[in-house]
Write an enzyme that holds these catalytic residues in place. Sequence first.
Site, PDB file in Angstrom:
ATOM      1  N   ASP A  39       0.845  -1.201   0.000  1.00 42.23           N
ATOM      2  CA  ASP A  39       0.000   0.000   0.000  1.00 42.23           C
ATOM      3  C   ASP A  39       0.878   1.248   0.000  1.00 42.23           C
ATOM      4  O   ASP A  39       2.018   1.213   0.483  1.00 42.23           O
ATOM      5  CB  ASP A  39      -0.893   0.017   1.241  1.00 42.23           C
ATOM      6  CG  ASP A  39      -1.951  -1.075   1.207  1.00 42.23           C
ATOM      7  OD1 ASP A  39      -2.383  -1.446   0.098  1.00 42.23           O
ATOM      8  OD2 ASP A  39      -2.344  -1.552   2.285  1.00 42.23           O
ATOM      9  N   TYR A  67       6.474  -8.381   8.540  1.00 41.34           N
ATOM     10  CA  TYR A  67       6.156  -6.952   8.655  1.00 41.34           C
ATOM     11  C   TYR A  67       6.378  -6.460  10.080  1.00 41.34           C
ATOM     12  O   TYR A  67       6.194  -7.215  11.041  1.00 41.34           O
ATOM     13  CB  TYR A  67       4.676  -6.702   8.337  1.00 41.34           C
ATOM     14  CG  TYR A  67       4.228  -7.077   6.947  1.00 41.34           C
ATOM     15  CD1 TYR A  67       4.184  -6.124   5.930  1.00 41.34           C
ATOM     16  CD2 TYR A  67       3.818  -8.367   6.651  1.00 41.34           C
ATOM     17  CE1 TYR A  67       3.759  -6.464   4.658  1.00 41.34           C
ATOM     18  CE2 TYR A  67       3.392  -8.718   5.377  1.00 41.34           C
ATOM     19  CZ  TYR A  67       3.365  -7.758   4.385  1.00 41.34           C
ATOM     20  OH  TYR A  67       2.941  -8.103   3.121  1.00 41.34           O
ATOM     21  N   ASP A  81      -6.713   1.606   7.563  1.00 41.76           N
ATOM     22  CA  ASP A  81      -5.401   2.192   7.854  1.00 41.76           C
ATOM     23  C   ASP A  81      -5.542   3.705   7.982  1.00 41.76           C
ATOM     24  O   ASP A  81      -6.639   4.261   7.866  1.00 41.76           O
ATOM     25  CB  ASP A  81      -4.356   1.792   6.805  1.00 41.76           C
ATOM     26  CG  ASP A  81      -4.622   2.369   5.418  1.00 41.76           C
ATOM     27  OD1 ASP A  81      -5.456   3.282   5.286  1.00 41.76           O
ATOM     28  OD2 ASP A  81      -3.984   1.891   4.454  1.00 41.76           O
ATOM     29  N   ARG A 177      -3.628  -4.778   7.514  1.00 42.96           N
ATOM     30  CA  ARG A 177      -4.735  -3.852   7.815  1.00 42.96           C
ATOM     31  C   ARG A 177      -5.937  -4.599   8.385  1.00 42.96           C
ATOM     32  O   ARG A 177      -6.614  -4.124   9.294  1.00 42.96           O
ATOM     33  CB  ARG A 177      -5.194  -3.136   6.538  1.00 42.96           C
ATOM     34  CG  ARG A 177      -4.289  -2.061   6.036  1.00 42.96           C
ATOM     35  CD  ARG A 177      -4.927  -1.334   4.869  1.00 42.96           C
ATOM     36  NE  ARG A 177      -4.875  -2.067   3.620  1.00 42.96           N
ATOM     37  CZ  ARG A 177      -5.773  -1.954   2.635  1.00 42.96           C
ATOM     38  NH1 ARG A 177      -6.832  -1.175   2.784  1.00 42.96           N
ATOM     39  NH2 ARG A 177      -5.626  -2.630   1.526  1.00 42.96           N
TER      40      ARG A 177
END
Length: 289
Positions: A39, A67, A81, A177
């Site tokens: 993203d 992540y 988000d 997310r």
Amino acid sequence: MESGLVIVDKPAGWTSHDVVGRMRRLAKTRRVGHAGTLDPMATGVLVLGVGKATRLLGHLALTEKAYDGTIRLGESTNTDDAEGETTATSPADGVTDAELRAGIAALTGPIRQVPPQVSAIKVNGERAYRMARKGEEVDLAARPVTVHGFTVTDVRRHGELIDVDATVVCSSGTYIRALARDLGASLGCGGHLTALRRTRVGPYDLSMARTLDRLAEDLEIIPMEDAVAAVFPRRDVSDDDARKVAHGGRLPAAGLGPGPVGVFAPDGSLLALVEERGEVAKPLAVFVP
């Protein structure tokens, strides 16, 4: 132009497609693609293929990812988000550390996850995010994903909000997310992701990633042979078998696993990716002319 992989440390605010566009100019070729979208808000490891290596990307996209992210509990957004609009707030200050740990444990392991409304998944041929932006309610089916690890590294409480720093290791197709959204929902306060940095895609981690500015000075391309050997089982073949593979022929299976196998000629050059089915190894992609 040399074919191979480029590991980019994606900057915030860039789409994955923006990075591909920049790499096309740096590498002076249109044949550039990426494995696994990030993203715009997210930073970190984005794997690009240049030249023939674009044909590796679909296979590389299926590997495990890691992540580092920050989840804010107490606020929900329409994108799950910080780029979206706040849709609800609910005090999170009553959430205990034990409840937080239990909520995270419930989202660890094999789970079924509904992707975010604003995502690139296609519904009846149209991207979900385009439908969502038109105000349409998008009905996305839950999908099986695996969260191998979901580890809290810090918890910061300010007023009615809680910020949770966490490290996540997961299968391809997992939305961080959505983990933030679902954690907030399970705790009754809502949640969204405020920061995300991808630290690893398969064997490619931040130590191998380069900023776009650095790549503009020195375009580091991982050769196809090294890229394949780092991810997939390796099979070295004779000259006779190399000729067969180069012409799209099949080889006897060598028992190297269900996924792709890299096939290499006697001189060490990459010939193909093959997949073993029963007694035979069938080409998935042939890289020699």
